[in-house]
Each structure stands twice: as C-alpha cells, then as structure tokens.
Scaffold this motif. Sequence first.
Motif, PDB file in Angstrom:
ATOM      1  N   UNK C 473       0.799  -1.212   0.000  1.00 20.73           N
ATOM      2  CA  UNK C 473       0.000   0.000   0.000  1.00 20.73           C
ATOM      3  C   UNK C 473       0.836   1.267   0.000  1.00 20.73           C
ATOM      4  N   UNK C 474       2.150   1.140   0.048  1.00 22.86           N
ATOM      5  CA  UNK C 474       2.975   2.352   0.021  1.00 22.86           C
ATOM      6  C   UNK C 474       3.412   2.616  -1.411  1.00 22.86           C
ATOM      7  N   UNK C 483      11.848  -0.940  -4.717  1.00 27.26           N
ATOM      8  CA  UNK C 483      13.081  -1.696  -4.539  1.00 27.26           C
ATOM      9  C   UNK C 483      13.244  -2.106  -3.080  1.00 27.26           C
ATOM     10  N   UNK C 484      12.936  -1.185  -2.172  1.00 27.15           N
ATOM     11  CA  UNK C 484      13.081  -1.502  -0.747  1.00 27.15           C
ATOM     12  C   UNK C 484      12.121  -2.612  -0.337  1.00 27.15           C
ATOM     13  N   UNK C 485      10.905  -2.583  -0.839  1.00 26.00           N
ATOM     14  CA  UNK C 485       9.936  -3.638  -0.508  1.00 26.00           C
ATOM     15  C   UNK C 485      10.423  -4.983  -1.046  1.00 26.00           C
ATOM     16  N   UNK C 486      10.951  -4.946  -2.263  1.00 22.77           N
ATOM     17  CA  UNK C 486      11.443  -6.185  -2.858  1.00 22.77           C
ATOM     18  C   UNK C 486      12.588  -6.756  -2.036  1.00 22.77           C
ATOM     19  N   UNK C 524       6.415   1.186   7.504  1.00 23.44           N
ATOM     20  CA  UNK C 524       5.063   0.602   7.497  1.00 23.44           C
ATOM     21  C   UNK C 524       4.924  -0.451   6.407  1.00 23.44           C
ATOM     22  N   UNK C 525       5.518  -0.190   5.255  1.00 23.13           N
ATOM     23  CA  UNK C 525       5.456  -1.201   4.194  1.00 23.13           C
ATOM     24  C   UNK C 525       6.282  -2.421   4.578  1.00 23.13           C
TER      25      UNK C 525
END
Lengths: 158, 276, 769
Positions: C473-474, C483-486, C524-525
């Motif tokens: 959701x971010x 990239x950071x989520x991955x 949060x993500x």
Amino acid sequence: MMDISFKVNGKELHVSVTGNESLLDVLRKNGFTSVKRGCSEGECGACGVIVDGVYLKSCLMLAVQAHGREVMTVEALGDVQEPHPIQVAVVEEGAVQCGFCTPSRILASYSLLQNSPNPSDDEVKEALDGNLCRCTGYVKQLSAVKKAAELIGKEGEA
Amino acid sequence: MKNVEKFIRPTNISELLEARAKEENNILLAGGTSLIFSKDASVRTIIDMSEVNELKNIEFSDGKLKLGAMVTMTQLRHRSDLPVAIRNAALSVASTPIRNVVTVGGEVMRGVYWNDLPVALMALDAVAVFASTTGERAMPLEEVFSLHPTKTIRPDEVLTRVELTDYMRPAAFHKFSKTATDYAIASIAFSARSFEGSTVREPKVVVGAVTPLPRRLNDVERLLSEKGESALEELETLFSGFKTRPDFRVSAEYQRNLMIVGIRRLFRAARDGGEE
Amino acid sequence: MKKYGIDQGLPRPDAHAKVTGKARYVNDYHPPKMLIGGIVGSPVASGRIKSIDVSEARRVPGIHAVLTADDLPGPNSMGIIYDDQPVLVKDRVRMVGDRLVLIAGETREAVEEAKRRVKVDIEPLPGLYDVTRALDPDAPVVNGDSNLIREFKVIHGDVESAAHDAEITISGEYHIGGQEHAYLEPQGTLAFPEADGSWTVYVTAQCPFYVRAAVARFLKLPISMVHVVQTVTGGGFGGKEDYPNEPAVCAAALAKVTGRPVKLIYARDYDMQVTTKRHPMVIRHTLHARRDGKVVGVDLEILVDAGAYAGLSTVVAERANISSVGPYEIPNIRVSTKVLYTNNLFGGPYRGFGAPQVAAAHESQMDRLASALGMDPFEVRRINGVSREHPMFASGENLPQAHIYPELLDRLEELSGWKQYRNQPASSGRYREGIGIGTIIYGVNLHSGGQRLDRSAAYIIVQQDGSVNVAVGVTEMGQGALAAMRTMAARALGISEDLIYVTQVDTNQVPDSGPTVASRATVSGGRAILDAVSKLRPRFLEVAADMLGVSPGALDLRDGVFSTSDGSALVSWPEVTAEYYVRRLNPAVVGWFRSPDREYDHDTGQGRAYMFYAFAGHAVRVRVDTETGKVDVLDVTAVHDVGRVISEVGIEGQVHGGVIQGLGWALLEEFRMKEGRMLNAGFTDYLIPTAMDAPADIKMYFIEDPEPQGPFGAKGIGEPSFISVGAAVMNAVYHALGTEVDILPLTPENVWRLMNRSAGNNAAREDEK
C-alpha cells in the motif's frame, strides 16, 4: 494547416500541423510519450530530443521546423534487450529515481558523448545544465555520464 | 502563429532576401526558441533561415571579426580564438539545449531584457549588417537599440551578420544571476582601447537586463576617462538617480548595487586579462 | 565495494522502463473517446463573485461540458479535514486560482479557447497577506469565523520561572519562507466510468486511498466501486499527498457529466500557483540559559501561514509544534503553534512537514547562544543534546535511542573537517567562507494525531514456479520504495530478489495503507511485508520438511534453498512451491502493520508523540561574495541515524536529493508575491538547483544502530535527508559574515540586505515605501 514530414528514430512521419504547434505536441500526439511535458516555458528540459544531431528542447521548436529533419528520442538508443551503454550506466549508478527527467537527460548525455567522448566533470555539468531534476540531486547522474563514457570507450564505438 | 499557412526554407541568401521582400506578413525564424510563444495572429509565412549556410560563418577578414547571424551560442562558446567577453556572454545564455539553437541574429533582434550577447557586442562597438534585395546597410548596435530592434530593422531586411573591429581590445563581460541558467538580473560589459597605469582610454560600459535594452553608460564612461581607476569609488553618486527597469525579482537598489559592483570588477578584469 | 545495505545489488525494478522511455505516467494514457479537462481559476485572491458567464465557452466547437458550482454532479465540498473548501467556488474566492469553472473538450486547443471565453466578474475584497496580522481585530477574516484554524501547544515545566532564573536570554524572530515541490511531473489524473457502474481513476499520487475516498464521496458511490490505480509517479515530496484529491474530483465531475474518460493535467504555472506548498512560518523563539551553556527554558510562538483553506495544515503544524524544541533536553518548555488562514498560497505537506522551518529557528538560536557565550556550536549542543544520561524529548518521553545524538555530533564534527574550517575561516578579497551545522530529531511515521491512518498492508502471493507477487500500500514516487519492498520481502523469505515482482499501488489489490508520507514507507510497508512473510514462510517450511522427512524446526530457507543446518537434507524453493501447489494449499496472505496505540495530550504536547525517532545532522561549508550576497556551497556533510540501510544506492540517492533540495530552499527558492499572486510561477523565475549548482562534494555517514520497531532495524530517510540542510546553511552564513541570520531563503539580495542592515545602512526598499 501545413503538411510536413520528418523522421523519428528512422521512421517517416507525415502530419498536418498548425503554426503554433510545437514539435513536442506532435511527437506526443504520435505516440512518442517518452518525450515529456514538464512545464510551459522551455525551462525544465524534460522535452529534450535530438534533431539532426543537435540536442534541443522540443517544446520550443515549432513543429514545422522539423520538416525534412531526423528526430531522435530515447527509444532509438536501446531497449531492455539491447540497452545503450548510457542506459546501462544510468541504471548501474542508481541515477534514476522518479524517471520523469530521465529520457531527455539520456539524450543530452548522448549528445555530449558524441561530441566529447571523454568529458571532464565541468563539461558534464554544463551539458546537463538544461535538465532539471528534483529527485536525485544530480550527483549520480554526473557519475553515470562518466561511467557511460568509460563503457563506450571499452566497446570501441559511440 | 495560429494563422501561419506557409513555411519556407531558403537555401541561400538571395532566396532568403527575395522571400523576405515578397512573402505576405512574414516572420524570420532563426533558432526558434521564442516564436512558439508569439500570439501574433497576423503572421502568414515563416521564413526558416536554418539552411542558409552563408549565415553560419565566423570569419576573420578585412581586419574584422564577422559573426554570421545564424552562428549559435554553442559555436561561439567553444571558439578559443574569439574575444573572451563574447564567449562568456554566449555561455551566459540559458542552458546547453538552448545555446545549441539560439543565434547571434536572434540575440540581437529579439529585444528582450535578458539578451546577454548584445551587451558584450555593444561594448566592442559591434556593427549590425542588414541586407535586403536592394543592398546592405551597416548600423552600430548602439543605434540598433535606440528603438526596439524590430523597429530599427526595415520590414524587407534581414540581419545577416555582426562585424567587429579592434575586437581583441581589453574587454570583459559578466551576467549576474541567481543560477547559471537564470535570466540575467544585471549583465555588464566593459571594454577599453587601452590602460596606462591607473588611467583608461576610450572606456565603454554597457549594461543589460536592468534596462529594457542594452544601454551604454555615457556618464560612467566620462568619469572613467577623466579620473581613471579612482572613478570606481565614485560610482554611487552617478547611480543614485539611475532609473532601472522594474524587476519583480529584485529591488532597484540591488540592481544599482550590481551595476556598480560589476563595473568595478570588469574594469579590473579587462585590465588584468579578460577573465572575470 | 558496497559498504551498506541488505539488498542483493539488483537495479531498482522500475529502472529499465524509465531509461528506455517506456514508463507510462498519467499523461501518457489515451483511452478511446478521452476528453481533456481544464480549470478556470480566480485571477484575484480575495473577492466576491458577481457573475460567471459560460455561455460563449459552451459554444466553442469540441467542448462537451462547462461546469460551474451549480452544475456539479456531486457535493460541492472537499476539505480533507475541515469542511472549509468547495470543489467550485460559488460566492467568495479566497486564493488566486480558486476554482470557478471546469471544462471538458476534445482537444487542448478547444479547452484553452473555452477557458478564454469564460467571463468572470469578481468584486475584489480586502485580503490578508501578512500572517502576523491574521489575529488583529481589523484583519479580514479569510474563512469561517476566525483566521485561527487551530492552536497546538507544548507545555512542560514552568517556562516563566525558568525565564526568571536565566542568566542569558536569546530571542529571535525568524521569517522562514515556503517552498514549491517542483516535482518534474505535474499533477494529473484520468477518470472514467466503467460499464459496470464502477469507476477507475489513474493518478499520480502518494496516497491513492485518499483519492479513492474523495472520489467515492463525490460520486456518492460505495468505496468498493472506485478503483484507483497509482500511475508511475514523477516525484511527490508531499505535494502529491492530499492535493491529488482535487484534480481527481474535478476529472470525475467532468467524466460523470460527459460519460467519457476525462484527463486533467495541470499546466506548470497553474500547478505552482494553486497546489500545496511548504508553509511559510514566522517563528518567535526565545532561549533562556545559564552561562555554562545549559538551556533551562524555551518559549516559542509559531505562526503557520496556511493559506485560504485548512487542507492538512493542522497536521503539519502538529509536527512543527513538537519538533520546534529540537534534539535537546530542556526542562521548561512553552510552545504555541497557531495555524492561520491568509489569502496567500495553499499550505500543505512537504518533505519535513513543518520540521525544517522550526529547525531553522532552533538551530540558529543554538548558534547565537554559542556565540554569546564564546562556545563552539558543537559544545553547546553536547551540553543540551539528548543523550543516555539526558534522554528526554520535548514530549516528555525518554528516548530509548538518545545515545545516538552524541555519536551523531562526533561523526559530523569529524567528517565535516569542522575544526579545520571553523576557527580560521578563509577570507580573501570580497569572499568570506564559513561552516555551519544543523541537527534535528525526527519523529518517524505519523504523529499521534494521525494514528487513525497508521496501518499498512502487504498482499503476497507465492506462485507455483517460486516467483512471488507483492502488492503493498505504500507508493513509489521515485524514492525507491518498490526496490526496498522487494529487498525486504526477499530477505525475509530467504530467496532471490529477482523472483519478486512488486506492483504500484492499486486500491483493488491491497487494503487502505494510509499515505506514503512521514518517511513511513520503509517502516510501514516493511513491517507489513514481514508480517505477511511470517505467516507464509512456516507454511512452506512445513511442506519442505515433509518432502525431506525432517521436522520443520530443523530447516531454514536461505538463498532459495531449504536445508538442514548440516546441509544433509536440502530442496530448492521452486521445487517446494511446485509441490505446495500440487497439495492445493493457500499460497497467499495479507500482512498487516498497525502501529501501537499511543497516548498523547494535545493540550500539553506531552505523551508518546511518535512511534520512534531518527536523528540527522548536516554541515555546510559556504563562501559568500560580500559584494553581491551570493552564497556558493563548497561542500556538504550529512550524518544520518538510519537504524539499518536497506539499499546503499537508494539511500545515497535520497541524501543527495535531500541536500540539493535543501540548498534550493535555503538559497534560491523564493516566492515573489503580490496580493496572493505568485509573480514567479514557472521554472523561469521559481529557480530550483540545476546540475551546475551541485556542490563539489557531499559526504555522508550512516549510523546503523538498529531500531527495534523497524523492519531489519531500519528507520527511514525520506525527510531527515532534507530537514537540517537549511538550518546548516543559515548557520554557515552566520559564521561567514558574523551577522545574525533570521530569514530564509538567503537569496543574494537578502544576504546583501542582512549585511547592510548590520552595517547600519538602513536603505529601505524603494518599492516597499
């Protein structure tokens, strides 16, 4: 309306234009959306293209001026399968964030390296002085151009 | 430009001059960075000068430096055999993609406050050469700018080149602006025939941007001729009544401050070697 | 050789599309039958509408709709917190560009022609342009009953008695300018009704969920029937947090009336005039201190210029309020932060969210105190800064990581070459050099006041071939969120990053995760992803264990291989995922992050203001031309308390970007205003730094002291990378000139005037007489 024809990335385009349409208007209308509209005054540089070897702002150029000329947009440089060394360098150096200024900056870099294959830091800054960026702070973009020069030099072709 | 019906691209000067004389409601297109903003609905024909190669030359001949009207700022900026004041003025113009297309002719004829090149040219006594189908006439830039340049040129004329004599005399140029690519807040050019000790012969001081068109500062020149370098400390009195172009970016006092600071710096730069 | 980061060194996932020109921003979509939208706004900042005549505009060929307030197909209100803002103005205009008419037509030319033919008759009314006069009895009331929208306070101890006992008092009034985001991609949206009664909205945005709520409300539809897709977003910086609701509702109104897709893209000068801006603030800051350097009390009044509508100004002010004291333990505090209406530009979120303005004041004050006591600026900060022994923040909280601030000071002092440049600043001819610092504390994630928004989702589906889809959701707006989520998903799972595909936010795919602001994307993500993985991983471990005939506890998944610790039994991730599918087990989960409830008293500013905190500091070295006032930046040093670096290249990009944007705010970016109109709207005269303005050197150092609540210990960097830059510039100029600095931006003329003022030359601006 005036009928003009010019090439974009090697392919002929025939269009009818008015006297107050810009090259940017015509390119975007014809699907070349990599050329961006970021302002209304020729200041942001996101609309940069290369016309007959000259890097310029397409939002300032009247569409009619392009008649008989060859326009290059970033699509001509390379794609994911076969990227141009400049595209490779930009990705490797982390010089892309939001990406909106990226296509035109890549063309500005290409134009520089065509004329000056081993530019100094000051030459690179000057070549990119017409490409505003709000995300990256420019540092990695400058190093990407230096890296591209290196990669091109290794390849033995520009 | 919405009523333009015709776009012509002559390939030599005589075709250009013919078109200029004959075509109905025509306008000349040089680099093409400003026509896009024109709301002039009376223009019917655009005459594009980009293929007239005779206008693209930088020549040294007859003891003159001749700059063709279609020479670009990028070309000027990179020529190490040109006066440094001209190179600096060319480099001051906007940014690379704009310098790549903006021309000598455009800089002289556009007549907006931020044109940098004519300030330097005027300090070097440049002469504009206007051509038409009936011949050529030469006009010192100072006279070109006695009115808006679009009024001093005749409707059937084309600016074909700018000529300079004694172009290697001591001279300097500087654009004051917040960023390198910004429009000038004040641009200044200075030249002299020679310096001897603290005196100066035939100083020329030109300002731009703080005035609507480039202007010679005759009072300053007189004072410098009389008093030499010590005149630089008396400039405040000369400028106290100087009426500047209202600029929403800066105050009038600051404009005057830049003129004074600029004249001092450029006097010394011209005397000491040209780079500011 | 990479020094930092837990990432696997892949290019960011959106890089290829962007460098080949294929990335599609909202203006690159052209669905069939699309119409172009346009807006006619008020030419004046304050007035009463006498008439609006759209009859000629309607007759322009190619025009399909011209709407005034009476023609709106939905409620004429859209304030995001306060109900103080219309979609289209009916009676009273309050800002230049206030929307009057919406237009939809087949081409841009037709829309521009129709705009020209709208006839508006407005009776000008006195306007309020000086925020310091907003509460004067005779000030025009801009909106509602009073120009005071809300007041926030911090009350701790007894500042009156501290003042009484103080040995030295430093008082300053700081006029800190606003800032325009200048994202390269202007605001824009594309809205269209679908055949089944639902609606789709494409938008460049930091919070697609806000857009969904605003459009659903306007169209009177259930939220589930509005589908918002975040398009590749060309920069946000806070300017696309709440503002996109406005073009989205306008486009929806036009699309509703015409029945066709409507694309509304803002022209740059309109964007600059009407969209949200960093709030200008007037900050009256008084420090009471002892001669040994200890500050015993701080007393602040902050005036926040919100513009004509409240928007999110109260939320910005809330952060400014509590941040205004700085990273210092001060026993007596009184802060009053007043959010005020004016007819100036519309204040809203911008990187730092109120903190940069107050930092400019608190850091200038510390340097003035240092100067008055003959102390070094680092010394006075060591005396007053939070630390293990003195961990209390302005909110009364004891900071568990207070020990990081002294470490940050040490690093900053060392890396910047402080000792070399501070005591003998170079000066030659007209140039004077100086070095200055700014240090801050930043509350990561949303303030307690924003708690109700603070949750985040991550929807993860493991495919049968081992590839993984992650929907968070971010939003990615350039900062590197995708990239950071991955990286975090890959690291948490134990597989290669190149198996993971993270998508831009689509409100049909993931629950409402709040806005991407407050540097909260990583936290949060990331926490939502960790939650999802913590539920998925055991399921796959169980299957792998079964396949190998061992117990799940004996297995680990790392680098794409499940294996026992002695390596005797192993099976690859794709083999397991294939088998998982054969067994028809559930391969998907929605992970959830919800920050813990926090207690906070809004009347005293005491309680747990934020989830956790990050420190940051910048040192800036300048050279001032004393004849023109021009400030050149020689180099910048940044030290950041980040918990854990996720991606080295990503964090460097944020630090560079924050520095340059900060230098722009501090030195270049000013608003030339005339009765609410921005005279310099557009890049021609609103100058942002170009490549020529990048300083020769930006040095950086990251303190990695893991934050227990952060994913992998990470804290976030989006805003701390910006906040202290302006303060450092002010202090550097103070050092260079020896003149107190109380204004931002430090444009050449402003510096020149400061120098003249201190030299006793009180030439007033002629044009202000």
